[in-house]
Design a protein around this motif. Structure first.
Motif, PDB file in Angstrom:
ATOM      1  N   GLY A  13       0.827  -1.204   0.049  1.00 36.71           N
ATOM      2  CA  GLY A  13       0.038  -0.024   0.042  1.00 36.71           C
ATOM      3  C   GLY A  13       1.006   1.169   0.037  1.00 36.71           C
ATOM      4  O   GLY A  13       0.440   2.215  -0.582  1.00 36.71           O
ATOM      5  N   ALA A  14       2.087   1.179   0.552  1.00 41.38           N
ATOM      6  CA  ALA A  14       2.968   2.332   0.536  1.00 41.38           C
ATOM      7  C   ALA A  14       3.811   2.283  -0.610  1.00 41.38           C
ATOM      8  O   ALA A  14       4.122   3.505  -1.140  1.00 41.38           O
TER       9      ALA A  14
ATOM     10  N   TRP B  94      11.824   3.743  -3.154  1.00 42.40           N
ATOM     11  CA  TRP B  94      11.158   2.668  -2.648  1.00 42.40           C
ATOM     12  C   TRP B  94      12.181   1.841  -2.128  1.00 42.40           C
ATOM     13  O   TRP B  94      12.027   0.838  -1.110  1.00 42.40           O
ATOM     14  N   ARG B  95      13.343   1.450  -2.870  1.00 37.68           N
ATOM     15  CA  ARG B  95      14.362   0.561  -2.698  1.00 37.68           C
ATOM     16  C   ARG B  95      15.148   0.929  -1.193  1.00 37.68           C
ATOM     17  O   ARG B  95      15.415   0.050  -0.354  1.00 37.68           O
TER      18      ARG B  95
ATOM     19  N   MET C 156      -0.660  -5.480 -12.168  1.00 40.01           N
ATOM     20  CA  MET C 156      -1.142  -6.997 -11.905  1.00 40.01           C
ATOM     21  C   MET C 156       0.191  -7.639 -11.381  1.00 40.01           C
ATOM     22  O   MET C 156       0.148  -8.593 -10.573  1.00 40.01           O
ATOM     23  N   LEU C 157       1.192  -7.332 -12.247  1.00 41.68           N
ATOM     24  CA  LEU C 157       2.502  -8.125 -11.861  1.00 41.68           C
ATOM     25  C   LEU C 157       3.229  -7.862 -10.721  1.00 41.68           C
ATOM     26  O   LEU C 157       3.640  -8.543  -9.843  1.00 41.68           O
ATOM     27  N   VAL C 158       3.126  -6.454 -10.319  1.00 44.53           N
ATOM     28  CA  VAL C 158       3.563  -6.071  -9.074  1.00 44.53           C
ATOM     29  C   VAL C 158       2.654  -6.581  -7.978  1.00 44.53           C
ATOM     30  O   VAL C 158       3.446  -6.920  -6.835  1.00 44.53           O
TER      31      VAL C 158
ATOM     32  N   MET D  42       6.553   1.353  -7.150  1.00 43.35           N
ATOM     33  CA  MET D  42       7.028   0.225  -7.826  1.00 43.35           C
ATOM     34  C   MET D  42       6.663   0.095  -9.134  1.00 43.35           C
ATOM     35  O   MET D  42       7.465  -0.216  -9.995  1.00 43.35           O
ATOM     36  N   VAL D  43       5.345   0.287  -9.627  1.00 39.02           N
ATOM     37  CA  VAL D  43       4.894   0.261 -10.739  1.00 39.02           C
ATOM     38  C   VAL D  43       5.639   1.027 -11.827  1.00 39.02           C
ATOM     39  O   VAL D  43       6.026   0.860 -12.925  1.00 39.02           O
TER      40      VAL D  43
END
Length: 402
Positions: free
Chosen positions: A30-31, A163-164, A45-47, A36-37
């Motif tokens: 959610g965060a 995000w990483r 959908m893959l993420v 990431m996308v």
């Protein structure tokens, strides 16, 4: 049984560990999902499929994980879960490619089963026996605020570190839960519980052998499975549903975040005033709140007050049902085999909940947010029906020693 001082310390340690572990695992996507996308350039959908895989792993190992708690004690199992959670966050932060991404999520899924409520509840059942109801409720107070705290924290970390980099911080937070889990008494497993008979005031399980045990197991599993499905769908899409019903996105985010307030608020009331309520009655009342909340959600786009009722009352019902998921087995089944038996019963809930985000997305894409709300109403009614059946079948024989 553990002394009162040991139990107080254990409750604080498990409460903080649940707050951290839920925030950095179940609520992670959610965060970071949208970041990431954008960064990976993958389909949404893959993420999100990584989180679905984690839920599938949780279901697949549920029975085994429960037996581990029974046989080896919660201390060993939950410390291992902390280390695995740190490893999973590191894998997501450093891995490249789809295979590495999904492998890291599989590790996170295993870690979640070894660190979240079901492992903590089984540990408390072994430490405190049928006196575990109050400690179970107490540790959920902080856990219920995980989304409220970690969604904004995660967004802030992702904006400043990427995000990483944020996931590296999450890995460090996972390691901070190791000393919290080391507070669990050594050997808090089946051997200790078997050697310590129930206190004279503790009532025997309501469901013994034969048909009663089958009915109790089936109805408890039905409630757990349906609640998990609804919760996974709401966790992934509550903001989208509110926005789809007509609320501005910032307002939808703010209202959806009130779910955590409703969860912990209801749990606090239960801790303070609910000691004499039998878990069967509490479960039926909590289940009634879910369809009422979802019906309010039908008008959330037209009446702001209904949106607030939707988030707060749904959070309250879900929060109380989390407590009864831990306490009902104490009166229905033998607490000495809590981990393995309950692990098998909750496994379908993890497996079905993996489908919920996809099902909700398909319904919203095809029919709109209103249809997703009505789907929620239907599932919530089934939760209430199963809870009412459990209360009707076993409530007449229920005796509760708080």
């Amino acid at each position: 049984m553990a002394s009162s001082g040991v139990m107080r310390r254990l409750v604080w340690c498990l409460g903080f560990s649940q707050f951290i572990c839920w925030g950095i695992s179940y609520y992670m996507l959610g965060a970071f999902g949208e970041a990431m996308v954008r960064d990976l350039g993958w389909a949404r959908m893959l993420v999100h499929g990584g989180f679905a895989l984690a839920l599938l792993v949780m279901g697949g190992v549920s029975g085994i994980a429960g037996r581990w708690v029974d046989q080896r004690g919660g201390r060993t199992v939950m410390v291992a879960g902390s280390l695995l959670l740190a490893g999973g966050c590191l894998g997501l932060a450093l891995g490249q490619g789809v295979a590495a991404y999904y492998l890291a999520w599989a590790v996170v899924g295993l870690a979640m089963r070894l660190t979240l409520y079901d492992a903590a509840f089984a540990t408390l059942a072994h430490v405190a026996g049928q006196g575990a109801r109050r400690p179970m409720a107490q540790i959920t107070l902080l856990g219920g605020l995980a989304s409220t705290a970690f969604w904004p924290l995660g967004h802030a970390l992702a904006e400043s570190l990427g995000w990483r980099g944020a996931l590296l911080v999450y890995a460090a937070l996972a390691l901070l839960t190791v000393p919290l889990h080391l507070a669990i008494p050594r050997g808090a497993g089946a051997a200790e519980s078997a050697a310590d008979p129930l206190a004279p005031t503790a009532p025997p399980p309501l469901a013994g052998a034969g048909r009663d045990r089958v009915w109790a197991a089936a109805l408890f599993a039905a409630v757990t499975t349906l609640v998990n499905f609804l919760n996974a769908g709401m966790s992934a899409h509550m903001v989208g549903m509110l926005a789809g019903l007509g609320l501005a996105l910032p307002l939808a985010v703010g209202i959806a975040s009130l779910r955590g307030v409703g969860q912990s608020g209801a749990r606090l009331v239960e801790v303070l005033f609910g000691a004499r309520l039998h878990p069967l009655g509490l479960g039926a009342f909590a289940a009634l709140l879910l369809p009422l909340a979802c019906l309010a959600g039908v008008w959330a786009g037209q009446v702001l007050a209904m949106a607030l009722v939707f988030a707060l009352v749904y959070g309250a019902g879900n929060g109380l049902l989390t407590i009864t998921r831990g306490t009902l087995p104490l009166v229905l089944f033998d607490h000495r085999t809590y981990g393995a038996f309950v692990g098998r019963l909750v496994a379908p809930g993890f497996l079905l909940s993996a489908c919920a985000p996809v099902v909700y997305a398909a319904v919203m894409d095809a029919y709109g947010a209103g249809a997703a709300i009505w789907l929620s109403v239907a599932v919530a009614v089934l939760v209430f029906a199963a809870s009412l059946a459990l209360q009707w079948r076993f409530g007449q024989r229920a005796k509760w020693a708080p």
